[in-house]
Design a protein around this motif. Structure first.
Motif, mmCIF file in Angstrom:
data_model
loop_
_atom_site.group_PDB
_atom_site.id
_atom_site.type_symbol
_atom_site.label_atom_id
_atom_site.label_comp_id
_atom_site.label_asym_id
_atom_site.label_seq_id
_atom_site.Cartn_x
_atom_site.Cartn_y
_atom_site.Cartn_z
ATOM 1 N N SER A 43 46.090 44.813 47.663
ATOM 2 C CA SER A 43 45.047 44.441 46.697
ATOM 3 C C SER A 43 43.938 45.479 46.558
ATOM 4 C CB SER A 43 44.458 43.106 47.100
ATOM 5 O OG SER A 43 45.478 42.200 47.295
ATOM 6 N N PHE A 44 44.355 46.658 46.181
ATOM 7 C CA PHE A 44 43.416 47.757 45.923
ATOM 8 C C PHE A 44 43.953 48.508 44.701
ATOM 9 C CE2 PHE A 44 43.280 46.816 50.434
ATOM 10 C CZ PHE A 44 41.931 46.614 50.618
ATOM 11 N N PRO A 45 43.131 49.351 44.085
ATOM 12 C CA PRO A 45 43.642 50.067 42.914
ATOM 13 C C PRO A 45 44.729 51.074 43.303
ATOM 14 C CG PRO A 45 41.226 50.147 43.037
ATOM 15 C CD PRO A 45 41.714 49.618 44.347
ATOM 16 N N THR A 83 38.272 49.577 48.124
ATOM 17 C CA THR A 83 37.160 48.693 47.721
ATOM 18 C C THR A 83 36.947 47.706 48.870
ATOM 19 O OG1 THR A 83 38.744 47.194 46.668
ATOM 20 C CG2 THR A 83 37.714 48.826 45.228
ATOM 21 N N LYS A 84 36.047 46.775 48.694
ATOM 22 C CA LYS A 84 35.829 45.640 49.616
ATOM 23 C C LYS A 84 35.594 46.035 51.076
ATOM 24 C CE LYS A 84 39.755 44.012 48.096
ATOM 25 N NZ LYS A 84 40.911 43.234 47.625
ATOM 26 N N ASN A 140 49.881 44.331 42.975
ATOM 27 C CA ASN A 140 48.497 43.932 43.161
ATOM 28 C C ASN A 140 48.475 42.397 43.326
ATOM 29 O OD1 ASN A 140 45.742 43.046 41.589
ATOM 30 N ND2 ASN A 140 45.527 44.952 42.743
ATOM 31 N N ASP A 141 47.406 41.866 43.969
ATOM 32 C CA ASP A 141 47.374 40.408 44.153
ATOM 33 C C ASP A 141 47.302 39.652 42.827
ATOM 34 O OD1 ASP A 141 44.811 41.416 43.886
ATOM 35 O OD2 ASP A 141 43.920 40.206 45.469
ATOM 36 N N VAL A 161 42.063 36.945 40.067
ATOM 37 C CA VAL A 161 41.806 36.685 41.481
ATOM 38 C C VAL A 161 40.297 36.756 41.689
ATOM 39 C CG1 VAL A 161 42.111 37.534 43.836
ATOM 40 C CG2 VAL A 161 44.003 37.686 42.227
ATOM 41 N N GLY A 170 37.334 40.195 46.730
ATOM 42 C CA GLY A 170 37.127 41.058 45.557
ATOM 43 C C GLY A 170 37.569 40.300 44.322
ATOM 44 N N THR A 171 37.512 40.954 43.182
ATOM 45 C CA THR A 171 37.984 40.273 41.978
ATOM 46 C C THR A 171 38.758 41.230 41.077
ATOM 47 O OG1 THR A 171 37.355 38.871 40.107
ATOM 48 C CG2 THR A 171 35.799 40.601 40.684
ATOM 49 N N ASN A 172 39.702 40.651 40.344
ATOM 50 C CA ASN A 172 40.554 41.460 39.462
ATOM 51 C C ASN A 172 41.318 40.553 38.507
ATOM 52 O OD1 ASN A 172 41.846 43.677 38.398
ATOM 53 N ND2 ASN A 172 43.238 43.973 40.122
ATOM 54 N N GLU A 202 42.117 46.096 36.957
ATOM 55 C CA GLU A 202 41.067 46.495 37.904
ATOM 56 C C GLU A 202 39.694 46.189 37.279
ATOM 57 O OE1 GLU A 202 41.036 47.330 41.063
ATOM 58 O OE2 GLU A 202 43.215 47.163 41.210
ATOM 59 N N GLN A 245 32.592 49.454 41.012
ATOM 60 C CA GLN A 245 32.903 48.032 41.129
ATOM 61 C C GLN A 245 31.699 47.141 40.779
ATOM 62 O OE1 GLN A 245 36.364 48.776 41.321
ATOM 63 N NE2 GLN A 245 36.458 46.892 42.494
ATOM 64 N N GLU A 277 32.528 43.450 40.078
ATOM 65 C CA GLU A 277 32.905 42.821 41.347
ATOM 66 C C GLU A 277 31.670 42.475 42.181
ATOM 67 O OE1 GLU A 277 36.556 43.693 43.563
ATOM 68 O OE2 GLU A 277 35.337 44.958 44.827
HETATM 69 C C1 BGC Z 1 40.591 45.486 44.110
HETATM 70 C C2 BGC Z 1 41.714 44.894 43.307
HETATM 71 C C3 BGC Z 1 42.035 43.509 43.826
HETATM 72 C C4 BGC Z 1 40.788 42.657 43.870
HETATM 73 C C5 BGC Z 1 41.041 41.250 44.382
HETATM 74 C C6 BGC Z 1 39.408 44.535 44.182
HETATM 75 O O1 BGC Z 1 38.427 45.045 45.035
HETATM 76 O O2 BGC Z 1 40.170 46.709 43.544
HETATM 77 O O3 BGC Z 1 42.851 45.711 43.343
HETATM 78 O O4 BGC Z 1 43.000 42.932 43.004
HETATM 79 O O5 BGC Z 1 39.824 43.279 44.685
HETATM 80 O O6 BGC Z 1 41.564 41.251 45.656
#
Ligand code: BGC
Length: 509
Positions: A176-178, A193-194, A228-229, A249, A253-255, A283, A311, A314
């Motif tokens: 769950s990251f870019p 991120t996060k 990705n999630d 999600v 984080g959010t996406n 993203e 972000q 986010e």
């Molecule tokens: C990430 C996304 C991910 C989201 C939710 C973000 O920080 O960049 O890839 O989908 O968090 O987990």
């Protein structure tokens, strides 16, 4: 009365006048301090306000940015990443699949048994916190931990299955990251991120790192899908309901991601898919618009974060940050008044107030707000707070949560606008069209992430805002569906559908 008596009486009168003056002075000052704190709150509430007009501006900005991100690489803060997922699960998948979900505070291991005909026959999930030090260590250490956890999980859940018996078994990896994907089962990390920050990992192929770690542990499994999630959530949503066109999600984080026409991905000319579509990982956490209601607390949070100027959406919406925004407001009030007693040193520590604690204060329905008092004491070391101050704390939580939920709602409607499912004219060539479109179709958005699934007030604010923005005629066509653990289960399903496909269905000419 003798002279002495008279003197004493005068003395007493003077003394009591003086005491009275001090008391009145104190009351006036404390009233002034309360009045001042109320002003600080009002300013915050005003700056964070999200009237529907402003939300509609965010909707339009989101749709325009999506278009720009699809038009050219780097054309927008929205990366609009290709996922190489063009066919979503349809319920016919069969067999036992494993999945790993890396990306939040918890790491998840899953084993699911699919029986075709939309049936999930068995479903095991285990959550494990990722040790804090691994979030900033090396890629090898992180993936060794993941591989070992998977090995132990396979041994535990496989009913005495020998490790050799899972040989060649397909695995879904939710990361769950870019990620810049090269195919459905490979991709390199763009950035962390996060709160994760493992320098040597950026630019590396995630699947390669995991495969190497698996073989170091003697586990012969193949990553058939890297997702990705949000994509996992969309996959599970689609498994249950074919009208699911997007997923969101909202957790640490959010996406969001959604199903786009391949020919709308202008930056990738000649993208051919068997379905004519492709899931795009937006993203959206990095979305930015001048219409977002940004406060001085957001500016400070961003400046002190690990990823300043990054972000931005986010940081206003997701679980990693909401508690910290509340802490910052309380800190300012505490520095500028004595309503919280002496300034607690704990209040100075970033992230000391987690979003679950904030949510617990927000949802405290006891008459004397005992949960608020408890969390202020135990988490922030703030004691004996009067009821009216506790009520103020609840109001701060409300402002932060309401803004987050309403902005997420605007983001969702922005996606619907981009794909012409919001009942308006949609968007062509980067321009918003106005007016009504033709017939509305039933449209489902799958949602995962603790903020939505477990925080009732957040969910209610978000649902209400989606309906408010869309209006009563269109809102009944749009359904938000909770897909708990969708991110992981969906990855296992994508592993299933991708392992069954012997030929690659996506080509870039
Ligand atoms: C990430 C996304 C991910 C989201 C939710 C973000 O920080 O960049 O890839 O989908 O968090 O987990």
């Amino acid at each position: 009365m003798g002279k002495v008596g008279l003197g004493l009486a005068v003395g007493c009168a003077v003394a009591s006048c003086a005491i009275a003056a001090v008391m009145v002075g104190r009351r006036v000052r404390s009233r002034r301090r309360w009045w001042w704190v109320v002003r600080v709150f009002d300013e915050f509430e005003e700056a964070a306000s999200t009237p529907v007009g402003r939300l509609r501006q965010v909707v339009d900005a989101m749709a325009v940015e999506m278009h720009a991100g699809l038009a050219s690489e780097g054309g927008s803060k929205l990366k609009m990443l290709l996922t190489f997922v063009d066919n979503l699960p349809d319920g016919s998948e069969n067999g036992i699949f494993y999945a790993l979900h890396v990306g939040g505070t918890n790491f998840r291991l899953l084993r699911i048994q699919l029986g075709g005909q939309r049936a999930i026959l068995g479903h095991d999930v285990e959550r494990k916190p990722i040790p804090q030090h691994l979030m900033t260590s090396t890629s090898e250490e992180l993936f060794d931990f993941i591989a070992l956890s998977l090995k132990e999980f396979v041994e535990r859940k496989g009913n005495n299955l020998q490790i050799s018996q899972v040989r060649g078994r397909d695995l879904g990896l939710t990361f769950s990251f870019p990620v810049k994907q090269m195919s459905v089962s490979s991709g390199t990390l763009i950035k962390w991120t996060k709160g994760f920050s493992i320098e040597d990992m950026v630019g590396k192929d995630i699947v390669e790192c995991l495969q190497k770690a698996l073989s170091r542990r003697g586990l012969d499994m193949t990553v058939a899908a890297l997702v990705n999630d949000s994509v996992g959530t969309l996959a599970l949503g689609h498994f249950y309901d074919k009208d699911t066109v997007a997923a969101v999600v909202i957790g640490t984080g959010t996406n969001a991601c959604y199903l786009e026409r391949a020919d709308a991905v202008i930056k990738c000319q000649g993208l051919l898919t068997t379905s004519g579509g492709m899931v795009i990982n937006m993203e959206w956490g990095n979305f930015w618009s001048s219409h977002l209601p940004r406060t001085s607390y957001d500016i400070d949070l961003d400046a002190e974060s690990q990823n300043p100027n990054d972000q931005g959406f986010e940081k206003m919406i997701s679980g990693m940050y909401l508690g910290d925004i509340v802490r910052r407001v309380i800190l300012r009030m505490s520095l500028e008044s004595d309503i919280f007693g002496p300034v607690s040193s704990k209040l100075l520590a970033r992230f000391v107030l987690s979003t679950p604690s904030m949510a617990a204060m927000h949802e405290d329905d006891s008459p004397n707000l005992s949960e608020v008092a408890k969390i202020l004491e135990e988490t922030l070391d703030i004691h004996d707070v009067p009821l009216k101050v506790r009520k103020l704390v609840v109001k701060i939580c409300d402002v932060v949560t309401r803004r987050a939920a309403r902005l997420a709602a605007a983001g969702i409607v922005g996606i619907l606008k981009k794909i012409g499912r919001d009942g308006t004219g949609g968007i062509t060539s980067g321009r918003i069209k106005s007016g009504k479109s033709g017939k509305m179709r039933r449209t489902v958005v799958a949602v995962d992430g603790g903020l939505y699934t477990s925080y009732t007030m957040f969910r209610e604010y978000l649902n209400a805002a989606v309906a408010e923005i869309l209006g009563e005629e269109i809102a009944p066509y749009v359904i938000l569906k909770v897909m708990e653990d969708g991110s992981g289960i969906g990855a296992a399903m994508l592993a299933a559908s991708n392992s069954a496909q012997s030929v690659d269905t996506v080509q870039v000419l």
